[in-house]
Design a protein around this motif. Structure first.
Motif, PDB file in Angstrom:
ATOM      1  N   GLY A 134      -6.946  -4.562 -13.251  1.00  0.00           N
ATOM      2  CA  GLY A 134      -6.973  -3.096 -13.314  1.00  0.00           C
ATOM      3  C   GLY A 134      -8.055  -2.586 -14.240  1.00  0.00           C
ATOM      4  O   GLY A 134      -8.739  -1.599 -13.939  1.00  0.00           O
ATOM      5  N   GLY A 172     -11.122  -0.312 -13.060  1.00  0.00           N
ATOM      6  CA  GLY A 172     -11.326   0.976 -13.720  1.00  0.00           C
ATOM      7  C   GLY A 172     -12.713   1.096 -14.327  1.00  0.00           C
ATOM      8  O   GLY A 172     -13.364   2.147 -14.220  1.00  0.00           O
ATOM      9  N   ALA A 186      -7.123   3.091 -18.432  1.00  0.00           N
ATOM     10  CA  ALA A 186      -6.191   3.642 -17.443  1.00  0.00           C
ATOM     11  C   ALA A 186      -5.911   2.621 -16.338  1.00  0.00           C
ATOM     12  O   ALA A 186      -4.768   2.471 -15.894  1.00  0.00           O
ATOM     13  N   GLY A 187      -6.943   1.905 -15.918  1.00  0.00           N
ATOM     14  CA  GLY A 187      -6.759   0.873 -14.893  1.00  0.00           C
ATOM     15  C   GLY A 187      -5.867  -0.259 -15.366  1.00  0.00           C
ATOM     16  O   GLY A 187      -5.055  -0.786 -14.599  1.00  0.00           O
ATOM     17  N   GLY A 197       1.633  -1.591 -14.809  1.00  0.00           N
ATOM     18  CA  GLY A 197       2.772  -0.812 -14.303  1.00  0.00           C
ATOM     19  C   GLY A 197       3.072  -1.113 -12.845  1.00  0.00           C
ATOM     20  O   GLY A 197       4.229  -1.096 -12.429  1.00  0.00           O
ATOM     21  N   ALA A 198       2.035  -1.393 -12.073  1.00  0.00           N
ATOM     22  CA  ALA A 198       2.240  -1.698 -10.653  1.00  0.00           C
ATOM     23  C   ALA A 198       3.024  -2.998 -10.476  1.00  0.00           C
ATOM     24  O   ALA A 198       3.881  -3.095  -9.593  1.00  0.00           O
ATOM     25  N   LEU A 204      -3.456  -0.001 -17.566  1.00  0.00           N
ATOM     26  CA  LEU A 204      -2.081   0.514 -17.591  1.00  0.00           C
ATOM     27  C   LEU A 204      -1.500   0.602 -16.188  1.00  0.00           C
ATOM     28  O   LEU A 204      -0.332   0.251 -15.966  1.00  0.00           O
ATOM     29  N   VAL A 205      -2.296   1.061 -15.242  1.00  0.00           N
ATOM     30  CA  VAL A 205      -1.824   1.150 -13.855  1.00  0.00           C
ATOM     31  C   VAL A 205      -1.556  -0.238 -13.288  1.00  0.00           C
ATOM     32  O   VAL A 205      -0.560  -0.461 -12.604  1.00  0.00           O
ATOM     33  N   GLY A 206      -2.431  -1.196 -13.586  1.00  0.00           N
ATOM     34  CA  GLY A 206      -2.245  -2.560 -13.086  1.00  0.00           C
ATOM     35  C   GLY A 206      -0.965  -3.196 -13.597  1.00  0.00           C
ATOM     36  O   GLY A 206      -0.191  -3.781 -12.832  1.00  0.00           O
TER      37      GLY A 206
END
Length: 73
Positions: free
Chosen positions: A20, A24, A45-46, A52-53, A48-50
């Motif tokens: 991520g 990002g 941000a990437g 969280g996914a 965190l999204v990775g």
């Protein structure tokens, strides 16, 4: 100092966060390359999204499995 075992796999959360962050940073460089610190912010941000996914995916699989086991009774 302990040396990590090279045969062990890295945790999925860590791998997802790294992928991520790389995605990002790449998107940040392509889209906002002239803006200072934008690629760094999108890398965070990437990450965190990775991470969280992966957690969301694990939760969905867990719910699906429970529903399948309940239906099998």
């Amino acid at each position: 100092m302990r040396v990590p075992d090279p045969r062990k796999r890295a945790p999925r959360d860590v791998v997802a966060a790294i992928i991520g962050a790389e995605a990002g940073a790449g998107i940040g460089l392509l889209a906002f390359g002239a803006t200072p610190l934008a690629p760094l912010g999108l890398a965070v941000a990437g990450a965190l999204v990775g991470a969280g996914a992966i957690r969301a995916r694990n939760a969905m699989v867990r719910r699906w499995l429970r529903a399948q086991l309940r239906a099998a009774r």
